[in-house]
Design an enzyme around this catalytic site. Structure first.
Site, PDB file in Angstrom:
ATOM      1  CB  VAL A   1      -0.857  -0.064   1.583  1.00 33.85           C
ATOM      2  CG1 VAL A   1      -2.017   1.191   1.216  1.00 33.85           C
ATOM      3  CG2 VAL A   1      -1.769  -0.823   1.421  1.00 33.85           C
ATOM      4  CG  HIS A   2       3.226   3.820  -2.853  1.00 30.92           C
ATOM      5  ND1 HIS A   2       2.524   5.351  -3.774  1.00 30.92           N
ATOM      6  CD2 HIS A   2       4.701   4.141  -2.686  1.00 30.92           C
ATOM      7  CE1 HIS A   2       4.252   6.142  -4.105  1.00 30.92           C
ATOM      8  NE2 HIS A   2       5.274   5.744  -3.159  1.00 30.92           N
TER       9      HIS A   2
END
Length: 343
Positions: free
Chosen positions: A84-85
Protein backbone atom coordinates in the site's frame (compact mmCIF):
# COMPACT_ATOMS: atom_id res chain seq x y z
CA UNK A 1 1.06 22.50 10.58
CA UNK A 2 -2.41 21.81 9.08
CA UNK A 3 -1.66 18.07 8.97
CA UNK A 4 -0.43 18.03 12.57
CA UNK A 5 -3.52 19.97 13.64
CA UNK A 6 -5.77 17.53 11.77
CA UNK A 7 -4.47 14.56 13.76
CA UNK A 8 -4.19 16.43 17.05
CA UNK A 9 -7.80 17.61 16.92
CA UNK A 10 -8.99 14.15 15.88
CA UNK A 11 -7.23 12.69 18.92
CA UNK A 12 -8.79 15.14 21.41
CA UNK A 13 -12.25 15.82 19.95
CA UNK A 14 -14.74 13.84 22.10
CA UNK A 15 -17.09 13.43 19.12
CA UNK A 16 -14.44 11.72 16.98
CA UNK A 17 -15.00 7.99 17.42
CA UNK A 18 -12.84 6.40 14.70
CA UNK A 19 -9.53 7.11 12.97
CA UNK A 20 -8.30 5.05 10.03
CA UNK A 21 -4.88 5.61 8.49
CA UNK A 22 -2.44 3.94 6.12
CA UNK A 23 1.19 4.24 7.26
CA UNK A 24 3.89 3.83 4.63
CA UNK A 25 6.88 5.44 6.34
CA UNK A 26 7.23 5.89 10.08
CA UNK A 27 9.77 8.09 11.82
CA UNK A 28 10.79 8.46 15.48
CA UNK A 29 8.87 11.18 17.36
CA UNK A 30 6.30 11.34 14.56
CA UNK A 31 3.60 13.90 15.36
CA UNK A 32 1.05 11.75 13.55
CA UNK A 33 1.82 8.57 15.46
CA UNK A 34 1.89 10.36 18.80
CA UNK A 35 -1.59 11.67 17.98
CA UNK A 36 -2.79 8.22 16.94
CA UNK A 37 -1.54 6.71 20.18
CA UNK A 38 -3.18 9.51 22.19
CA UNK A 39 -6.45 8.91 20.35
CA UNK A 40 -6.42 5.22 21.22
CA UNK A 41 -5.70 6.02 24.87
CA UNK A 42 -8.65 8.43 24.78
CA UNK A 43 -10.92 5.50 23.95
CA UNK A 44 -11.28 6.03 20.21
CA UNK A 45 -11.26 3.22 17.69
CA UNK A 46 -7.98 3.58 15.81
CA UNK A 47 -7.16 1.23 12.95
CA UNK A 48 -3.92 1.46 11.00
CA UNK A 49 -2.62 -0.33 7.94
CA UNK A 50 1.15 -0.62 8.41
CA UNK A 51 3.36 -1.23 5.39
CA UNK A 52 6.17 -3.58 6.40
CA UNK A 53 7.67 -3.62 2.93
CA UNK A 54 8.89 -0.01 2.97
CA UNK A 55 12.52 -0.66 2.11
CA UNK A 56 13.93 2.22 4.16
CA UNK A 57 11.92 1.93 7.36
CA UNK A 58 11.25 -1.71 8.20
CA UNK A 59 12.82 -1.62 11.67
CA UNK A 60 11.11 1.64 12.66
CA UNK A 61 7.77 0.38 11.34
CA UNK A 62 8.03 -2.74 13.52
CA UNK A 63 9.06 -0.75 16.62
CA UNK A 64 6.27 1.78 16.25
CA UNK A 65 3.76 -0.98 15.55
CA UNK A 66 4.53 -2.45 18.98
CA UNK A 67 4.04 0.97 20.64
CA UNK A 68 0.73 1.46 18.88
CA UNK A 69 -0.50 -2.02 19.75
CA UNK A 70 0.38 -1.48 23.41
CA UNK A 71 -1.74 1.71 23.33
CA UNK A 72 -4.76 -0.14 21.92
CA UNK A 73 -4.39 0.66 18.23
CA UNK A 74 -5.67 -2.10 15.94
CA UNK A 75 -2.91 -2.83 13.44
CA UNK A 76 -3.32 -4.50 10.07
CA UNK A 77 0.04 -5.66 8.76
CA UNK A 78 0.69 -5.66 5.04
CA UNK A 79 0.53 -8.91 3.13
CA UNK A 80 3.12 -10.07 0.57
CA UNK A 81 2.06 -8.90 -2.87
CA UNK A 82 -0.20 -6.10 -1.60
CA UNK A 83 1.99 -3.09 -0.98
CA UNK A 84 0.00 0.00 0.00
CA UNK A 85 1.70 3.14 -1.29
CA UNK A 86 -1.33 5.42 -0.86
CA UNK A 87 -1.08 8.18 1.75
CA UNK A 88 -4.57 8.34 3.23
CA UNK A 89 -6.42 8.88 6.51
CA UNK A 90 -10.10 8.99 7.45
CA UNK A 91 -11.64 10.48 10.61
CA UNK A 92 -15.24 9.64 11.58
CA UNK A 93 -17.06 12.05 13.88
CA UNK A 94 -20.40 11.21 15.50
CA UNK A 95 -23.05 13.95 15.37
CA UNK A 96 -26.80 14.06 15.95
CA UNK A 97 -27.59 13.51 12.28
CA UNK A 98 -25.19 10.57 11.89
CA UNK A 99 -21.54 10.51 10.89
CA UNK A 100 -19.29 13.26 9.57
CA UNK A 101 -16.22 12.06 7.70
CA UNK A 102 -12.96 13.95 7.17
CA UNK A 103 -10.26 12.70 4.83
CA UNK A 104 -6.58 13.28 4.19
CA UNK A 105 -5.18 12.25 0.81
CA UNK A 106 -1.56 12.94 -0.08
CA UNK A 107 0.92 12.65 -2.92
CA UNK A 108 3.87 11.82 -0.64
CA UNK A 109 4.70 10.34 2.74
CA UNK A 110 3.76 12.07 5.99
CA UNK A 111 7.37 11.73 7.05
CA UNK A 112 8.94 14.30 9.35
CA UNK A 113 12.37 14.18 7.71
CA UNK A 114 10.88 14.69 4.26
CA UNK A 115 9.04 17.88 5.17
CA UNK A 116 12.27 19.89 4.90
CA UNK A 117 13.52 18.29 1.70
CA UNK A 118 10.51 17.22 -0.37
CA UNK A 119 7.74 19.00 -2.25
CA UNK A 120 4.40 17.26 -1.65
CA UNK A 121 0.71 18.07 -1.80
CA UNK A 122 -2.11 16.85 0.44
CA UNK A 123 -5.86 17.39 0.34
CA UNK A 124 -8.00 17.74 3.46
CA UNK A 125 -11.64 17.29 2.56
CA UNK A 126 -15.05 16.42 3.95
CA UNK A 127 -16.54 15.86 0.49
CA UNK A 128 -19.12 13.14 1.01
CA UNK A 129 -18.44 11.20 -2.17
CA UNK A 130 -14.67 11.13 -1.66
CA UNK A 131 -14.88 10.23 2.03
CA UNK A 132 -17.45 7.48 1.39
CA UNK A 133 -15.22 5.92 -1.28
CA UNK A 134 -12.18 6.22 0.97
CA UNK A 135 -14.06 4.28 3.65
CA UNK A 136 -14.75 1.56 1.10
CA UNK A 137 -11.04 1.42 0.29
CA UNK A 138 -10.08 1.08 3.95
CA UNK A 139 -12.67 -1.69 4.27
CA UNK A 140 -10.95 -3.54 1.45
CA UNK A 141 -7.49 -3.04 2.96
CA UNK A 142 -8.58 -4.48 6.28
CA UNK A 143 -9.90 -7.65 4.59
CA UNK A 144 -6.48 -8.13 2.95
CA UNK A 145 -8.34 -9.56 0.03
CA UNK A 146 -7.49 -10.14 -3.60
CA UNK A 147 -8.32 -7.00 -5.65
CA UNK A 148 -9.74 -9.24 -8.38
CA UNK A 149 -12.49 -10.29 -5.96
CA UNK A 150 -13.44 -6.69 -5.16
CA UNK A 151 -13.95 -5.29 -8.65
CA UNK A 152 -17.51 -4.35 -7.75
CA UNK A 153 -16.41 -1.58 -5.37
CA UNK A 154 -18.05 1.63 -6.69
CA UNK A 155 -15.08 3.99 -6.99
CA UNK A 156 -16.33 6.90 -9.08
CA UNK A 157 -14.54 9.94 -7.65
CA UNK A 158 -11.22 8.37 -6.74
CA UNK A 159 -9.11 6.13 -8.93
CA UNK A 160 -7.48 3.13 -7.26
CA UNK A 161 -4.77 1.01 -8.85
CA UNK A 162 -5.79 -2.62 -9.42
CA UNK A 163 -9.39 -1.39 -9.50
CA UNK A 164 -10.26 1.52 -11.80
CA UNK A 165 -7.15 3.75 -11.96
CA UNK A 166 -6.05 2.81 -15.47
CA UNK A 167 -9.59 2.83 -16.87
CA UNK A 168 -10.35 6.33 -15.55
CA UNK A 169 -7.06 7.80 -16.83
CA UNK A 170 -7.63 6.31 -20.28
CA UNK A 171 -11.14 7.83 -20.28
CA UNK A 172 -9.75 11.27 -19.41
CA UNK A 173 -7.18 11.07 -22.20
CA UNK A 174 -9.80 9.81 -24.66
CA UNK A 175 -11.98 12.79 -23.78
CA UNK A 176 -9.17 15.18 -24.76
CA UNK A 177 -8.68 13.25 -28.00
CA UNK A 178 -12.39 13.58 -28.78
CA UNK A 179 -12.29 17.30 -28.03
CA UNK A 180 -9.32 17.79 -30.35
CA UNK A 181 -11.02 15.79 -33.11
CA UNK A 182 -14.02 18.09 -32.72
CA UNK A 183 -11.81 21.11 -33.38
CA UNK A 184 -11.66 22.22 -29.75
CA UNK A 185 -8.56 23.21 -27.81
CA UNK A 186 -7.30 20.17 -25.91
CA UNK A 187 -4.34 19.67 -23.62
CA UNK A 188 -2.91 17.23 -21.11
CA UNK A 189 -0.19 18.18 -18.63
CA UNK A 190 1.14 15.42 -16.42
CA UNK A 191 3.69 15.76 -13.63
CA UNK A 192 5.23 12.54 -12.30
CA UNK A 193 8.45 11.18 -10.93
CA UNK A 194 8.59 8.34 -13.45
CA UNK A 195 6.75 7.43 -16.66
CA UNK A 196 7.38 3.89 -17.86
CA UNK A 197 4.01 2.21 -18.42
CA UNK A 198 3.66 1.32 -22.10
CA UNK A 199 -0.15 1.40 -22.18
CA UNK A 200 -0.23 5.00 -20.95
CA UNK A 201 2.68 5.97 -23.20
CA UNK A 202 0.89 4.57 -26.26
CA UNK A 203 -2.27 6.47 -25.26
CA UNK A 204 -0.30 9.73 -24.93
CA UNK A 205 1.22 9.11 -28.37
CA UNK A 206 -2.32 8.68 -29.70
CA UNK A 207 -3.37 11.94 -28.06
CA UNK A 208 -0.43 13.81 -29.53
CA UNK A 209 -1.15 12.48 -33.01
CA UNK A 210 -4.77 13.64 -32.60
CA UNK A 211 -3.60 17.20 -31.97
CA UNK A 212 -3.78 17.26 -28.17
CA UNK A 213 -1.04 19.39 -26.66
CA UNK A 214 0.73 17.00 -24.31
CA UNK A 215 3.34 18.15 -21.79
CA UNK A 216 4.95 15.59 -19.49
CA UNK A 217 7.04 16.84 -16.55
CA UNK A 218 9.25 14.25 -14.86
CA UNK A 219 11.91 14.36 -12.19
CA UNK A 220 13.36 10.91 -12.85
CA UNK A 221 13.00 8.39 -15.68
CA UNK A 222 10.75 8.73 -18.74
CA UNK A 223 10.31 6.11 -21.46
CA UNK A 224 8.16 8.34 -23.67
CA UNK A 225 10.18 9.82 -26.53
CA UNK A 226 9.13 13.31 -27.66
CA UNK A 227 9.76 14.98 -30.98
CA UNK A 228 9.39 11.94 -33.25
CA UNK A 229 7.85 12.98 -36.61
CA UNK A 230 4.21 11.92 -37.03
CA UNK A 231 4.26 10.21 -33.62
CA UNK A 232 5.22 12.58 -30.84
CA UNK A 233 6.05 15.91 -32.45
CA UNK A 234 3.13 17.39 -30.49
CA UNK A 235 4.50 16.14 -27.16
CA UNK A 236 6.90 17.99 -24.86
CA UNK A 237 8.84 16.21 -22.11
CA UNK A 238 10.68 18.31 -19.57
CA UNK A 239 12.66 17.36 -16.49
CA UNK A 240 12.53 19.60 -13.45
CA UNK A 241 15.27 19.43 -10.78
CA UNK A 242 15.71 22.09 -8.11
CA UNK A 243 16.55 22.55 -4.43
CA UNK A 244 13.71 20.39 -3.10
CA UNK A 245 13.04 16.82 -4.20
CA UNK A 246 9.82 16.72 -6.21
CA UNK A 247 7.32 14.16 -4.96
CA UNK A 248 4.26 15.88 -6.41
CA UNK A 249 2.22 14.00 -8.95
CA UNK A 250 -0.45 16.04 -10.75
CA UNK A 251 -2.76 15.55 -13.75
CA UNK A 252 -4.15 18.60 -15.58
CA UNK A 253 -6.77 18.21 -18.34
CA UNK A 254 -8.26 20.92 -20.58
CA UNK A 255 -11.82 19.52 -20.63
CA UNK A 256 -13.32 22.10 -23.04
CA UNK A 257 -12.22 25.01 -20.86
CA UNK A 258 -13.59 23.52 -17.63
CA UNK A 259 -10.12 22.46 -16.55
CA UNK A 260 -9.71 19.52 -14.18
CA UNK A 261 -6.92 18.87 -11.69
CA UNK A 262 -6.13 15.53 -10.05
CA UNK A 263 -3.47 14.66 -7.50
CA UNK A 264 -1.98 11.20 -7.10
CA UNK A 265 0.50 9.15 -5.10
CA UNK A 266 1.19 6.94 -8.13
CA UNK A 267 3.94 7.05 -10.72
CA UNK A 268 3.19 5.38 -14.03
CA UNK A 269 5.40 2.34 -13.56
CA UNK A 270 4.59 -1.37 -13.60
CA UNK A 271 5.18 -1.78 -9.86
CA UNK A 272 2.92 1.15 -8.94
CA UNK A 273 0.11 0.21 -11.29
CA UNK A 274 0.17 -3.57 -10.93
CA UNK A 275 1.71 -4.38 -7.55
CA UNK A 276 0.62 -1.55 -5.26
CA UNK A 277 -2.46 0.17 -3.95
CA UNK A 278 -2.21 3.80 -5.03
CA UNK A 279 -4.88 6.31 -5.88
CA UNK A 280 -5.66 9.61 -7.55
CA UNK A 281 -8.30 12.08 -6.49
CA UNK A 282 -9.91 15.23 -7.92
CA UNK A 283 -9.54 18.80 -6.72
CA UNK A 284 -13.13 20.04 -6.66
CA UNK A 285 -12.92 23.31 -4.70
CA UNK A 286 -12.55 26.11 -7.25
CA UNK A 287 -10.12 28.20 -5.20
CA UNK A 288 -7.80 25.25 -4.65
CA UNK A 289 -8.17 24.26 -8.29
CA UNK A 290 -7.14 27.75 -9.37
CA UNK A 291 -4.11 27.55 -7.10
CA UNK A 292 -3.07 24.13 -8.44
CA UNK A 293 -3.61 25.28 -12.01
CA UNK A 294 -1.12 28.08 -11.43
CA UNK A 295 1.26 25.59 -9.81
CA UNK A 296 1.22 23.54 -13.00
CA UNK A 297 1.69 26.61 -15.19
CA UNK A 298 4.74 27.55 -13.14
CA UNK A 299 6.24 24.13 -13.82
CA UNK A 300 5.47 24.42 -17.52
CA UNK A 301 6.96 27.92 -17.76
CA UNK A 302 10.05 27.32 -15.59
CA UNK A 303 13.02 28.65 -17.59
CA UNK A 304 15.74 28.28 -14.95
CA UNK A 305 15.56 24.81 -13.44
CA UNK A 306 13.95 22.75 -16.21
CA UNK A 307 15.44 20.97 -19.20
CA UNK A 308 13.69 19.66 -22.30
CA UNK A 309 14.23 16.13 -23.58
CA UNK A 310 14.77 15.68 -27.29
CA UNK A 311 14.15 12.59 -29.43
CA UNK A 312 17.55 11.21 -28.40
CA UNK A 313 16.82 11.70 -24.68
CA UNK A 314 19.32 14.54 -24.46
CA UNK A 315 18.68 17.24 -21.84
CA UNK A 316 18.38 20.64 -23.53
CA UNK A 317 18.91 23.51 -21.14
CA UNK A 318 16.22 26.18 -21.00
CA UNK A 319 18.10 28.74 -18.92
CA UNK A 320 17.32 32.14 -20.34
CA UNK A 321 18.39 35.70 -19.54
CA UNK A 322 15.12 36.96 -20.96
CA UNK A 323 12.78 38.34 -18.31
CA UNK A 324 10.81 37.24 -16.49
CA UNK A 325 13.00 34.52 -15.07
CA UNK A 326 10.90 31.84 -13.45
CA UNK A 327 11.84 29.10 -10.99
CA UNK A 328 8.80 26.92 -10.38
CA UNK A 329 9.59 25.93 -6.80
CA UNK A 330 10.25 29.52 -5.78
CA UNK A 331 7.13 30.77 -7.56
CA UNK A 332 4.97 28.03 -6.04
CA UNK A 333 6.27 28.74 -2.54
CA UNK A 334 5.26 32.39 -2.90
CA UNK A 335 1.93 31.34 -4.40
CA UNK A 336 1.10 29.16 -1.39
CA UNK A 337 2.13 31.96 0.98
CA UNK A 338 -0.29 34.36 -0.75
CA UNK A 339 -3.01 31.72 -0.75
CA UNK A 340 -2.66 31.12 3.00
CA UNK A 341 -2.77 34.87 3.74
CA UNK A 342 -6.02 35.21 1.79
CA UNK A 343 -7.77 32.25 3.41
Amino acid sequence: KPIARFFNEAATDPFVKEIHVSLYKITPNSFMLNSIIAAARNGKKVVTYVELNSKFDLQENVQWSKKMRDAGVKIIMSEPGLKVHAKIALVKRKVQTGWERYALLGTGSLYRLESRAFVDHALLTCNREITNELELLFGFLYTQGDPKKFKYLPFNYIGVTQFNFQKKIIELIDREIANSNAGLKAFITIKLNQLQDHAFIDKLYQAGKAGVNVHVIVSQSCSLIPGLPTLSDNIIVSRHVDRFIENTRIFHFGNRGNEEIYLTSCDWTFRNLQRRIDLFFPILDQNIKNCMTQVMRNYVNDNQKSVRLDAYQNNLRLVSDIEPKLKAQEANYKLVERYERNM
